[in-house]
Motif scaffolding. Structure first.
Motif, PDB file in Angstrom:
ATOM      1  N   ASP A 123       0.839  -1.205   0.000  1.00 44.86           N
ATOM      2  CA  ASP A 123       0.000   0.000   0.000  1.00 44.86           C
ATOM      3  C   ASP A 123       0.876   1.258   0.000  1.00 44.86           C
ATOM      4  O   ASP A 123       0.480   2.290  -0.517  1.00 44.86           O
ATOM      5  CB  ASP A 123      -0.887   0.011   1.257  1.00 44.86           C
ATOM      6  CG  ASP A 123      -1.739  -1.240   1.330  1.00 44.86           C
ATOM      7  OD1 ASP A 123      -2.574  -1.404   0.426  1.00 44.86           O
ATOM      8  OD2 ASP A 123      -1.545  -2.065   2.252  1.00 44.86           O
ATOM      9  N   ILE A 124       2.037   1.148   0.636  1.00 45.02           N
ATOM     10  CA  ILE A 124       2.959   2.282   0.727  1.00 45.02           C
ATOM     11  C   ILE A 124       4.359   1.765   0.386  1.00 45.02           C
ATOM     12  O   ILE A 124       4.757   0.694   0.870  1.00 45.02           O
ATOM     13  CB  ILE A 124       2.982   2.865   2.163  1.00 45.02           C
ATOM     14  CG1 ILE A 124       1.571   3.275   2.592  1.00 45.02           C
ATOM     15  CG2 ILE A 124       3.966   4.034   2.270  1.00 45.02           C
ATOM     16  CD1 ILE A 124       1.463   3.702   4.061  1.00 45.02           C
ATOM     17  N   ILE A 125       5.082   2.528  -0.446  1.00 51.42           N
ATOM     18  CA  ILE A 125       6.458   2.143  -0.782  1.00 51.42           C
ATOM     19  C   ILE A 125       7.368   3.342  -0.534  1.00 51.42           C
ATOM     20  O   ILE A 125       7.098   4.440  -1.020  1.00 51.42           O
ATOM     21  CB  ILE A 125       6.585   1.687  -2.255  1.00 51.42           C
ATOM     22  CG1 ILE A 125       5.677   0.467  -2.492  1.00 51.42           C
ATOM     23  CG2 ILE A 125       8.034   1.370  -2.610  1.00 51.42           C
ATOM     24  CD1 ILE A 125       5.674  -0.046  -3.917  1.00 51.42           C
ATOM     25  N   ILE A 126       8.422   3.111   0.246  1.00 54.27           N
ATOM     26  CA  ILE A 126       9.410   4.175   0.491  1.00 54.27           C
ATOM     27  C   ILE A 126      10.730   3.727  -0.130  1.00 54.27           C
ATOM     28  O   ILE A 126      11.323   2.734   0.298  1.00 54.27           O
ATOM     29  CB  ILE A 126       9.618   4.421   2.001  1.00 54.27           C
ATOM     30  CG1 ILE A 126       8.290   4.736   2.692  1.00 54.27           C
ATOM     31  CG2 ILE A 126      10.639   5.537   2.218  1.00 54.27           C
ATOM     32  CD1 ILE A 126       8.386   4.819   4.224  1.00 54.27           C
ATOM     33  N   ILE A 127      11.173   4.473  -1.132  1.00 53.43           N
ATOM     34  CA  ILE A 127      12.485   4.200  -1.744  1.00 53.43           C
ATOM     35  C   ILE A 127      13.473   5.136  -1.070  1.00 53.43           C
ATOM     36  O   ILE A 127      13.184   6.327  -0.900  1.00 53.43           O
ATOM     37  CB  ILE A 127      12.444   4.488  -3.260  1.00 53.43           C
ATOM     38  CG1 ILE A 127      11.315   3.692  -3.918  1.00 53.43           C
ATOM     39  CG2 ILE A 127      13.772   4.163  -3.917  1.00 53.43           C
ATOM     40  CD1 ILE A 127      11.034   4.119  -5.341  1.00 53.43           C
ATOM     41  N   VAL A 128      14.615   4.618  -0.666  1.00 59.68           N
ATOM     42  CA  VAL A 128      15.539   5.496   0.057  1.00 59.68           C
ATOM     43  C   VAL A 128      16.998   5.174  -0.280  1.00 59.68           C
ATOM     44  O   VAL A 128      17.407   4.011  -0.263  1.00 59.68           O
ATOM     45  CB  VAL A 128      15.274   5.432   1.590  1.00 59.68           C
ATOM     46  CG1 VAL A 128      15.272   4.021   2.117  1.00 59.68           C
ATOM     47  CG2 VAL A 128      16.270   6.275   2.373  1.00 59.68           C
TER      48      VAL A 128
END
Ligand code: OAD
Length: 224
Positions: free
Chosen positions: A164-169
């Motif tokens: 539902d949520i994707i954080i690319i870092v």
């Protein structure tokens, strides 16, 4: 619980003191990829390859997780979190994250050069020529070298498809197949990209946060 995926790269560990690869002064400015991180290099000069990864392992044992790693652990109170990392360090695990998938292998593991599933844990930094796996074959770093398959991508794709949520870092999004993972996200997934150069990458509905991992993640985690 909503499913939240972190896709992390070398910039995630930069503030812990680990060099990235493609930034100015990064590892691939100091070393030739083909000479230290490829199957051909291992055939041609295994000592050079071992020296390269021994240095990486030695350094890893001297550094600590940073505020960014710690912020991600907090997300587990509220979300079903899965970290998918290109990093070969163990800083996510040492910070306390419980689900970490390593796409490119792990520095603190080594394996038989004759059997990729015969994997041993390392508790010291130096791997030497003559160090053998249980099958009698030379141990090599448990790292996905250039030109080798990325078996964990098959595990990563369905996880990204459900997120539902994707954080690319902290990744330059230049290395495939890792960089292609975002294309498997649901059309309505919330997408964030934290990196001092985040603006350089364009993707529909991607919210770019041009900050370092520790600050960017601490703020985003509070918001989520
Ligand atoms: P790169 O070195 O290509 O990119 C590092 C990224 O981190 C860049 O986009 C920087 O802007 C960003 N960065 C630098 N400092 C940062 C900070 N403090 N906080 C957040 N971001 C920061 O590293 P990767 O994209 O991880 O593969 O590289 C991918 C793969 O290429 C690596 O896994 C490695 C390498 O060759 C193998 O060795 C198989």
């Amino acid at each position: 619980m909503k499913k939240l995926i972190i896709l992390s790269g070398a910039g995630m560990s930069a503030e812990s003191g680990i060099l990235t690869f493609r930034d100015m002064g990064g590892l691939w400015e100091q070393y030739n990829i083909e000479e230290v991180a490829s199957p051909i290099a291992w055939q041609r000069d295994p000592q050079l390859v071992l020296d390269f990864y021994n240095q990486r392992r030695k350094q890893l044992m001297e550094v600590e997780p940073n505020e960014g790693h710690l912020a991600l652990v907090k997300l587990e109170h509220k979300y079903d979190v899965q970290i998918i990392t290109q990093n070969v360090d163990n800083l996510h695990e040492r910070a306390g994250s419980s689900t970490v998938l390593h796409l490119h292998g792990e520095l603190m593991k080594v394996r038989s050069e004759n059997n990729e599933s015969l994997v041993h844990e390392m508790d010291h930094w130096e791997l030497m020529l003559g160090d053998k796996a249980d099958d009698g074959h030379q141990l090599r770093p448990h790292i996905v070298w250039f030109g080798e398959a990325v078996p964990m991508i098959e595990v990563a794709i369905p996880l990204v498809q459900e997120a539902d949520i994707i954080i690319i870092v902290g990744t330059s999004m230049q290395v495939y197949p890792a960089a292609s993972l975002i294309s498997y996200s649901k059309p309505d997934a919330q997408l964030y990209y934290i990196d001092p150069n985040a603006d350089a990458f364009n993707y529909p509905n991607l919210k770019c946060i041009n900050q370092k991992a520790s600050k960017g993640l601490t703020e985003l985690v509070k918001m989520l």
